[in-house]
Design an enzyme around this catalytic site. Sequence first.
Site, PDB file in Angstrom:
ATOM      1  N   LYS A 203       0.836  -1.214   0.000  1.00 42.95           N
ATOM      2  CA  LYS A 203       0.000   0.000   0.000  1.00 42.95           C
ATOM      3  C   LYS A 203       0.865   1.256   0.000  1.00 42.95           C
ATOM      4  O   LYS A 203       0.572   2.234  -0.700  1.00 42.95           O
ATOM      5  CB  LYS A 203      -0.935  -0.025   1.209  1.00 42.95           C
ATOM      6  N   GLY A 300     -12.654  -5.078   5.041  1.00 45.19           N
ATOM      7  CA  GLY A 300     -14.054  -5.476   5.237  1.00 45.19           C
ATOM      8  C   GLY A 300     -14.814  -5.439   3.927  1.00 45.19           C
ATOM      9  O   GLY A 300     -14.429  -4.754   2.979  1.00 45.19           O
TER      10      GLY A 300
END
Length: 435
Positions: A203, A300
């Site tokens: 990331k 999520g």
Amino acid sequence: MKPVNVGIVGLGTVGSGTFNVLYRNAEDIARRAGREILVTHVGARRDHPNADTSGVRVSRDIFAVVDDPEVDILVELIGGTSTARELVLKAIANGKHVVTANKALIAEHGNEIFAAAQKEGVNVAFEAAVAGGIPIIKAIREGLAANRIDWVAGIINGTGNYILTEMGDKGRAFDEVLKEAQALGYAEADPTFDVEGIDAAHKLTIIASIAFGIPLQFSKIYTEGISHITRADVAYAEELGYKIKHLGMTRQTATGVELRVHPTLIPERRLIANVNGVMNAVMVQSDAVGPTLYYGPGAGSEPTASAVVADVVDVARALTTDPNNRVPHLAFRADSLSDTPILPIADVVTGFYLRMEVKDQPGVLAKIAAALSDADINIEAIIQKDQLDANSPVPLIMIVRQVLESKMNDALDKIRALDVLAEDIVRIRLETLGP
Ligand code: HSE
């Protein structure tokens, strides 16, 4: 206007979330995009209990979606790098736009993928690859386009943050909390990606490119995980007014770009030090706006789907625009990327937390202090703890001010040679994250 047809490949946690959000919010999404967005083809090796795909074409061969001439936008949510790379390059060659949540794919193969996309005049969007539902790519790439960005610091792995939070708040042990994070569904398929910092490194590689206009350089990032962090270090750091976070840090300096993920002490008064549990946060220091902070769920099903669908909307809006006038993949135009070098970790300047288990003898502290002072290293704080019993070593904990990493290493070697240590020195980098 003609609807936009979307093919989703991968119907796992994020794929099912994307499918459901596109259906549930179809009306608002169409009003925003200016045309209907339809899921017309799903490629998945198995069904998902939470996604009702009846009425949609489903292929077990995921490449059937890439070869479907009706599909305008391919949404790649299978993860991994080898099949995903093949799939995305094929989609681009077939003239399809791509939306992906795949951080490893972008960090490791993004340069190749963006070059192919540029050649074919298609878009590759990847908001969901970094910090899940937080729109950090858009914020840096578009919202901060006026600024010279000085540095970006992020808590960008929810699993790691959850583990450190539980260790700090409840004094729980590392392994026990990791098992819980895996059960909650946040951890990567290979948990070493979370605890050894690889997920955060993927990331941060992407963040650095869009912040500084440099090519993606995953092979040059310094990566350290949290598996060696102990409850004692978390507690000592808190006693000294700091939180230990697993931080991704990229900074533009006069000599190059720092690119590193490692456990880091942060003053507890900083907002980002209070980002707990599985939440993520990214702090950006730029010259015009100053510090900005972006906070939200970094993983999520629907939080990540939120970013995927926003990308689908962006791509749908851009379908009719001239490819040369779209927002560049890496924020800066491909022909304007800079070759600023990535600095080796030895050339990085940070503060340090040091824990030494020392022999209980007169003069030990003086010798250690002298070794630090000889190297011009400034001690900011020091605590010495009681021995557990007459034969056990004494924990000596120090915070030292900013020093070049290579200089710190030399000083630590000198301390090791003093023969006063009962075990090796623990050292954790420290960032003040101030202006
Ligand atoms: N394993 C990742 C995390 C999921 O814990 O943050 C999102 O990339």
